[in-house]
Design a protein around this motif. Structure first.
Motif, PDB file in Angstrom:
ATOM      1  N   LEU A  92       0.830  -1.201   0.000  1.00 27.03           N
ATOM      2  CA  LEU A  92       0.000   0.000   0.000  1.00 27.03           C
ATOM      3  C   LEU A  92       0.869   1.256   0.000  1.00 27.03           C
ATOM      4  O   LEU A  92       0.580   2.221  -0.710  1.00 27.03           O
ATOM      5  CB  LEU A  92      -0.938   0.006   1.206  1.00 27.03           C
ATOM      6  CG  LEU A  92      -1.839   1.230   1.343  1.00 27.03           C
ATOM      7  CD1 LEU A  92      -2.713   1.420   0.105  1.00 27.03           C
ATOM      8  CD2 LEU A  92      -2.692   1.114   2.585  1.00 27.03           C
ATOM      9  N   GLU A 139       2.008   1.831  -3.420  1.00 26.89           N
ATOM     10  CA  GLU A 139       0.918   2.366  -4.244  1.00 26.89           C
ATOM     11  C   GLU A 139       0.678   3.849  -3.946  1.00 26.89           C
ATOM     12  O   GLU A 139       0.402   4.639  -4.850  1.00 26.89           O
ATOM     13  CB  GLU A 139      -0.361   1.565  -3.979  1.00 26.89           C
ATOM     14  CG  GLU A 139      -1.493   1.882  -4.902  1.00 26.89           C
ATOM     15  CD  GLU A 139      -2.710   1.004  -4.659  1.00 26.89           C
ATOM     16  OE1 GLU A 139      -3.679   1.178  -5.411  1.00 26.89           O
ATOM     17  OE2 GLU A 139      -2.714   0.168  -3.737  1.00 26.89           O
ATOM     18  N   LYS A 194      -3.197   6.438  -5.019  1.00 21.28           N
ATOM     19  CA  LYS A 194      -4.253   5.432  -4.942  1.00 21.28           C
ATOM     20  C   LYS A 194      -5.566   6.149  -5.229  1.00 21.28           C
ATOM     21  O   LYS A 194      -5.891   7.130  -4.582  1.00 21.28           O
ATOM     22  CB  LYS A 194      -4.286   4.784  -3.564  1.00 21.28           C
ATOM     23  CG  LYS A 194      -5.406   3.773  -3.427  1.00 21.28           C
ATOM     24  CD  LYS A 194      -5.191   2.874  -2.256  1.00 21.28           C
ATOM     25  CE  LYS A 194      -6.290   1.851  -2.109  1.00 21.28           C
ATOM     26  NZ  LYS A 194      -6.477   0.989  -3.265  1.00 21.28           N
ATOM     27  N   TYR A 217      -8.196   1.276   7.585  1.00 20.69           N
ATOM     28  CA  TYR A 217      -6.845   1.502   8.099  1.00 20.69           C
ATOM     29  C   TYR A 217      -6.775   2.423   9.298  1.00 20.69           C
ATOM     30  O   TYR A 217      -5.699   2.637   9.860  1.00 20.69           O
ATOM     31  CB  TYR A 217      -5.941   2.013   6.982  1.00 20.69           C
ATOM     32  CG  TYR A 217      -5.652   0.925   5.990  1.00 20.69           C
ATOM     33  CD1 TYR A 217      -4.729  -0.079   6.287  1.00 20.69           C
ATOM     34  CD2 TYR A 217      -6.316   0.855   4.777  1.00 20.69           C
ATOM     35  CE1 TYR A 217      -4.469  -1.100   5.397  1.00 20.69           C
ATOM     36  CE2 TYR A 217      -6.059  -0.164   3.885  1.00 20.69           C
ATOM     37  CZ  TYR A 217      -5.132  -1.134   4.196  1.00 20.69           C
ATOM     38  OH  TYR A 217      -4.894  -2.153   3.315  1.00 20.69           O
TER      39      TYR A 217
END
Length: 108
Positions: free
Chosen positions: A83, A86, A91, A106
């Motif tokens: 993540l 990314e 994102k 998250y």
């Protein structure tokens, strides 16, 4: 005696207004000013309505027009490496519901 009370009331109002505007200015100074232009942030509008990207040590949410939507308090230490990778390029999220669903995942 009445004049003294009026003068004191006027001074109180002026000082209160001054204090209000001073604190307002200080609050605005505490938010970092970020210029969102140039080659570092150039998402395609068709990719989504919002996108999230790392900006230094912050993770910032932008609108598709590159304006800042929100600063996050996501802890990078607990995010998966994939993540974080990314987020370096951005994102994308199609809508606000998708964005907040991601944030709930998250931040909880």
């Amino acid at each position: 005696m009445k004049k003294i009370k009026l003068v004191l009331a006027g001074l109180f109002i002026l000082l209160s207004a001054g204090f209000f505007f001073y604190t307002l200015e200080q609050d605005q100074k505490s938010v970092p000013n970020r210029i969102v232009s140039g080659s570092s942030i150039t998402p395609a509008v068709s990719k989504g309505a919002y996108y999230m990207k790392m900006d230094g040590s912050l993770i910032v949410i932008y609108r598709s027009d590159n304006s800042i939507y929100e600063y996050t308090d996501l802890n990078q230490e607990v995010l998966p490496a994939s993540l974080l990778e990314e987020l370096k390029s951005g994102k994308y999220f199609e809508n606000e519901a998708e964005l907040y669903e991601f944030l709930e995942t998250y931040t909880s």
